[in-house]
Design a protein around this motif. Structure first.
Motif, PDB file in Angstrom:
ATOM      1  N   LEU A  17     -29.234 -92.325   0.574  1.00 23.47           N
ATOM      2  CA  LEU A  17     -30.166 -92.207   1.693  1.00 23.47           C
ATOM      3  C   LEU A  17     -29.498 -92.708   2.963  1.00 23.47           C
ATOM      4  N   THR A  22     -28.517 -84.174   5.955  1.00 21.44           N
ATOM      5  CA  THR A  22     -29.028 -83.931   4.604  1.00 21.44           C
ATOM      6  C   THR A  22     -28.226 -82.841   3.919  1.00 21.44           C
ATOM      7  N   SER A  39     -36.916 -84.576   3.187  1.00 23.56           N
ATOM      8  CA  SER A  39     -35.998 -85.186   4.143  1.00 23.56           C
ATOM      9  C   SER A  39     -36.397 -84.869   5.585  1.00 23.56           C
ATOM     10  N   MET A  46     -30.562 -87.473   3.548  1.00 29.59           N
ATOM     11  CA  MET A  46     -30.132 -87.820   2.197  1.00 29.59           C
ATOM     12  C   MET A  46     -29.056 -86.864   1.693  1.00 29.59           C
TER      13      MET A  46
END
Length: 179
Positions: A17, A22, A39, A46
């Motif tokens: 995280l 992402t 996300s 992430m």
């Protein structure tokens, strides 16, 4: 950023995280879509990489690690509570969330089977909640399974975004801790 990983005879999963952007690759297109949605709407970048023998095992182990990563977040000063109402085409999801440290999922409504079986979707949410320590009440209505599942994930994400907002220097608990 702390990387969480899990390697079993069934799966190999890694979750981080707070990454710069992402990146999601679980080999399950709908799970990838839901994780990217989570996300985007929670504001939590992430990186998730997962492989395994069965979709069920991948879904479960991603939820375990994502939950553990969320549980490790510093809760001091967080708003703690969040809520959201998300309409999506024929569906609507309503979520109330408490980042209490005690993981409970309560669902009112049915998702039906779509790109992901309802059983696996509910298992993902329950496993995530238990491992993250999220208390989530979720109500969903609609006709299309995809829309109901996506509205639910968006509602959880928006609720989580509110709960993670830093608003003080203390715990939002009469106990002085969250767990």
């Amino acid at each position: 950023m702390k990387k969480f990983s899990r390697k079993t005879e069934e799966t190999e999963v890694a979750v981080t995280l707070g990454t710069e952007k992402t990146e999601v690759d679980t080999s399950i297109a709908f799970l990838d879509h839901m994780l990217k949605t989570l996300s985007r709407h929670s504001g939590i970048a992430m990186k998730v990489k997962a492989r395994g023998d069965l979709e069920h095992h991948i879904i479960e182990d991603v939820a375990i690690l994502l939950g553990k990563a969320l549980a490790e977040m510093e809760k001091k000063g967080l708003e703690r509570f969040g809520d959201a109402i998300v309409p999506m085409d024929d569906a609507v999801a309503i979520c109330g969330l408490d980042f209490s440290g005690r993981g409970v999922l309560v669902v009112d409504g049915e998702f039906g089977d779509g790109e992901m079986e309802e059983e696996d979707f509910l298992h993902f949410l329950d496993t995530l909640c238990r491992n993250a320590g999220l208390n989530v009440y979720l109500s969903v209505k609609g006709k299309n399974s995809h829309h109901k599942m996506e509205a639910a994930v968006k509602a959880i994400a928006l609720s989580l975004k509110k709960a993670l907002k830093k608003s003080s220097n203390d715990y939002r608990s009469a106990k002085g801790v969250l767990d």
